[in-house]
Design a protein around this motif. Sequence first.
Motif, PDB file in Angstrom:
ATOM      1  N   ALA A 133      -8.158  -6.220   5.436  1.00  0.00           N
ATOM      2  CA  ALA A 133      -6.719  -6.154   5.187  1.00  0.00           C
ATOM      3  C   ALA A 133      -6.327  -4.835   4.534  1.00  0.00           C
ATOM      4  O   ALA A 133      -5.283  -4.249   4.854  1.00  0.00           O
ATOM      5  CB  ALA A 133      -6.287  -7.318   4.310  1.00  0.00           C
ATOM      6  N   THR A 136      -5.114  -1.433   6.230  1.00  0.00           N
ATOM      7  CA  THR A 136      -3.732  -1.153   6.625  1.00  0.00           C
ATOM      8  C   THR A 136      -2.716  -1.550   5.565  1.00  0.00           C
ATOM      9  O   THR A 136      -1.597  -1.045   5.577  1.00  0.00           O
ATOM     10  CB  THR A 136      -3.392  -1.899   7.938  1.00  0.00           C
ATOM     11  N   ALA A 195      -2.965  -7.661   8.727  1.00  0.00           N
ATOM     12  CA  ALA A 195      -3.437  -7.635   7.339  1.00  0.00           C
ATOM     13  C   ALA A 195      -3.057  -8.920   6.613  1.00  0.00           C
ATOM     14  O   ALA A 195      -3.848  -9.458   5.825  1.00  0.00           O
ATOM     15  CB  ALA A 195      -2.857  -6.416   6.615  1.00  0.00           C
TER      16      ALA A 195
END
Length: 333
Positions: A133, A136, A195
């Motif tokens: 996650a 990004t 994400a």
Amino acid sequence: MTAQDSTTAPTSIAVSTPGDTETGTLGAARGAGPEHRSTTPGHGDARADARTGTLLAALGVTAFSLTFPATAWGLEGFGPWSLVAVRSVLAALVAGGCLLALRVPPPGRRHWAGLAVVAGGVVLGFPLLTTLALETATTSHAAVVVGLLPLTTALLSALRTGARPSRTFWAAALAGAAAVIAFTVQQSGGTLTGADAYLFGALLVCAAGYTEGGRLARLMPGWQVIGWALVLCLPLSVPGALVALSYEPVRLTGHSVTGLLWVAAGSQFLGLVVWYRGMAAIGVPKASQLQLAQPLLTLVWSVLLLGEHLTPAAPLTAAAVLVCIAVTQRTRG
């Protein structure tokens, strides 16, 4: 026993409970928590133990709050798969060294299934999903979403044990979930991103690992729970690290090495050691209240260490989540 016998029986006789046969001896061996100790002889010692326990639990929360910024640093020089696998191997070496040095016998066979849940959730699942996650998402964004972890753990624990929380508990749980979902949708422009999917998955697997680890911590010291879970992952983490390092480029820098060492030794092992010791000294409810500060601490670290700029929604959502979790902690008691 006759009525006369019952009136003359000494009051110091201990009354056994269903858990005494399993937890009483273990509690004495590992140092019973405040619920197993009598504080009548010396209130000064009890207050000193409470202060020490509060400090240890606070150190654990501080260690956890640094996990996301340290992961962001680690990603500057390692790929996500390499970072997760290598941190697991390093943490397992530290934990295994402690287990060997203290000659701790392996847990009984009946405990290995629970340890596998802890390993899958806390050792592998949560680090991997949050690391993916953070490729990004910002650490401040991740901190607010994962700020729902104590609440998620409480919900899964209630389902696992069959407890029936009050309506206030469920109202606060739903309000906290709504606040987090609204924040993630607003930050992503109206849609959930990959994400966010990773972060919500991380919440579930980590909460499952915490719930099962909490059950096992009643049967063995908490540091041994995470220690054996780390050792259990070695057959996967060692070859995983070798494969990942062969495919993902590595660039050793001060930030990447520091981040790797912290998430391995600080977040994944030492932080849990002081956290569990603090919980044993002051009790789970008080320790849980300290953990409510973790998302806000992570937001502070993201600004100081990473130079991130917070949107007004991030601290407001974090504060809303803290209020909701605080309500659930009170009602659960």
